[in-house]
Each structure stands twice: as C-alpha cells, then as structure tokens.
Scaffold this active site. Structure first.
Site, mmCIF file in Angstrom:
data_model
loop_
_atom_site.group_PDB
_atom_site.id
_atom_site.type_symbol
_atom_site.label_atom_id
_atom_site.label_comp_id
_atom_site.label_asym_id
_atom_site.label_seq_id
_atom_site.Cartn_x
_atom_site.Cartn_y
_atom_site.Cartn_z
ATOM 1 N N VAL A 82 36.530 35.843 38.007
ATOM 2 C CA VAL A 82 37.815 35.805 37.311
ATOM 3 C C VAL A 82 38.610 37.008 37.790
ATOM 4 O O VAL A 82 38.043 37.997 38.264
ATOM 5 C CB VAL A 82 37.657 35.832 35.775
ATOM 6 C CG1 VAL A 82 37.067 34.530 35.264
ATOM 7 C CG2 VAL A 82 36.801 37.009 35.333
ATOM 8 N N SER A 83 39.931 36.924 37.691
ATOM 9 C CA SER A 83 40.782 37.944 38.316
ATOM 10 C C SER A 83 40.851 39.250 37.547
ATOM 11 O O SER A 83 41.054 40.309 38.131
ATOM 12 C CB SER A 83 42.199 37.384 38.510
ATOM 13 O OG SER A 83 42.173 36.274 39.383
ATOM 14 N N THR A 84 40.693 39.191 36.207
ATOM 15 C CA THR A 84 40.801 40.403 35.400
ATOM 16 C C THR A 84 39.699 40.443 34.352
ATOM 17 O O THR A 84 39.057 39.428 34.061
ATOM 18 C CB THR A 84 42.166 40.476 34.672
ATOM 19 O OG1 THR A 84 42.235 39.407 33.700
ATOM 20 C CG2 THR A 84 43.335 40.330 35.654
#
Length: 208
Positions: free
Chosen positions: A10-12
């Site tokens: 996931v990006s964050t």
C-alpha cells in the site's frame, strides 16, 4: 522444496492492506511468507520487497493481488518481472489478471500473450500514478485558492510581544533585548515582528 510467497503493498501507512492479505490467505500463502511494504510504487527501493527477492529460490511461487501492487513504474515493472522469472526462475501469479500466471501456457503464444498483457498493465499502472499526482496537485491548488493552509498552525505570540515590538520599533530597546524579553531567538523575533507590524497596518487600513 519450492515455497509459496505473497507480496502486499500500500502507498501509505494510513492505507488498509486487509483486502490484499485476505487474497493471499485465500491463495493458501503461509502468513510468515507474506511480505508487506507501506511505500510508494514509484520504484523498488522497498525494504520488504528486497528481503523477499533474497528469499526467492528457483521454482518458488509468488502471488500479488494486481500488477500495480508490484509497482507503478513502467520500465521498472518490466525489469523486475524479468529478474524474477528469468534470473530467479520463479513463477508469478497476478490474482486480478489470470492471463498473468507464468505456470500456464509456457509455449511461444502463451509467453507472447503474457508479455503483451504485462506491458499494457504496466503502462496503466504508471499512467494512474501520474494521474493521482496531478489530481493531488490540482486539489492542493484549489484548496489554497479557498484559503486552506497546509502545515502546522503558527505558535501564538508570547505575552508582551506587542509591547516589546513597539519599544524596539521606537528605538527604546534593542532588537536583542526585545527578543530576550519575549524569550525568542533574535532572528525569530525580527521575522515575527515584521509580520505583526504588517498585520497591524492591514487592520488599520481596513478600518479606514
């Protein structure tokens, strides 16, 4: 014996990886073999991904939920796919795209179709990253137009700041003494004093 692994990204830190984890569990990937990164897909400089690649051995099987979870850089995705399938000699299954399953159709036509699908999905993944960044920039610009401020709110001025500022401006005390009275560094006091003076001038101008 060949082992089964899963890669989740996931990006964050705020984003939820549960959907991908459930997909790995449904694919019977052992929990200890699921590697998770909470990091942008712009490149492959990710700690858990690097650990995973070091673990992989010939004939191992790697699951990912979708190609954009592997990455969002067109050339890098192609390069990593080559490293994994040609150099590490593992199989990869992209759960959201059955055509990207290197265990099946290992003939010329199957390889051609898989390569073509990989190129298309890699392009889509990078293009979506570009669109996300553009939407974020447009959103920030629109918010600034509406007066939304980003970053931490400014600290309130200390008691007696207006008096110290006035005495300094009138020459009754030095800037160093005024800053000391406000328990501030001289540079900070001078900066805030200039802003304070401008705000007072604007308020007076509005009343007129």
């Amino acid at each position: 014996m060949p082992k089964t692994y899963g890669y989740v990204r996931v990006s964050t830190k705020e984003q939820n990886e549960d959907r991908q984890i459930i997909a790995m569990q449904e694919a019977n990937v052992p929990e200890k073999n699921i590697y998770l990164d909470k990091q942008s897909g712009k490149d492959f400089d990710r700690p858990q991904y690097k650990k995973l690649v070091k673990k992989l051995r010939k004939d191992d099987l790697l699951y990912i939920k979708s190609i954009d979870r592997l990455g969002r850089n067109y050339e890098e995705i192609q390069n990593q796919w080559r490293i994994l399938t040609k150099e590490k000699c593992i199989d990869i299954v992209v759960l959201d795209m059955p055509l990207l399953d290197t265990r099946r159709d290992k003939n010329l036509i199957g390889t051609f179709v898989a390569d073509l699908v990989l190129q298309i999905l890699s392009f889509v993944a990078e293009n979506e990253r570009t669109n996300i960044r553009q939407r974020q920039a447009e959103g920030i610009a629109a918010a600034k137009i509406k007066g939304v401020r980003f970053g931490r709110p400014p600290m309130p001025l200390p008691d007696g700041f207006d008096k110290a500022c006035s005495e300094w401006k009138s020459g009754r005390i030095s800037c160093t003494q005024a800053a000391k009275n406000c328990r501030m560094p001289v540079s900070t006091f001078r900066y805030k004093a200039n802003i304070y003076e401008k705000s007072q001038y604007n308020q007076t101008d509005e009343k007129v």
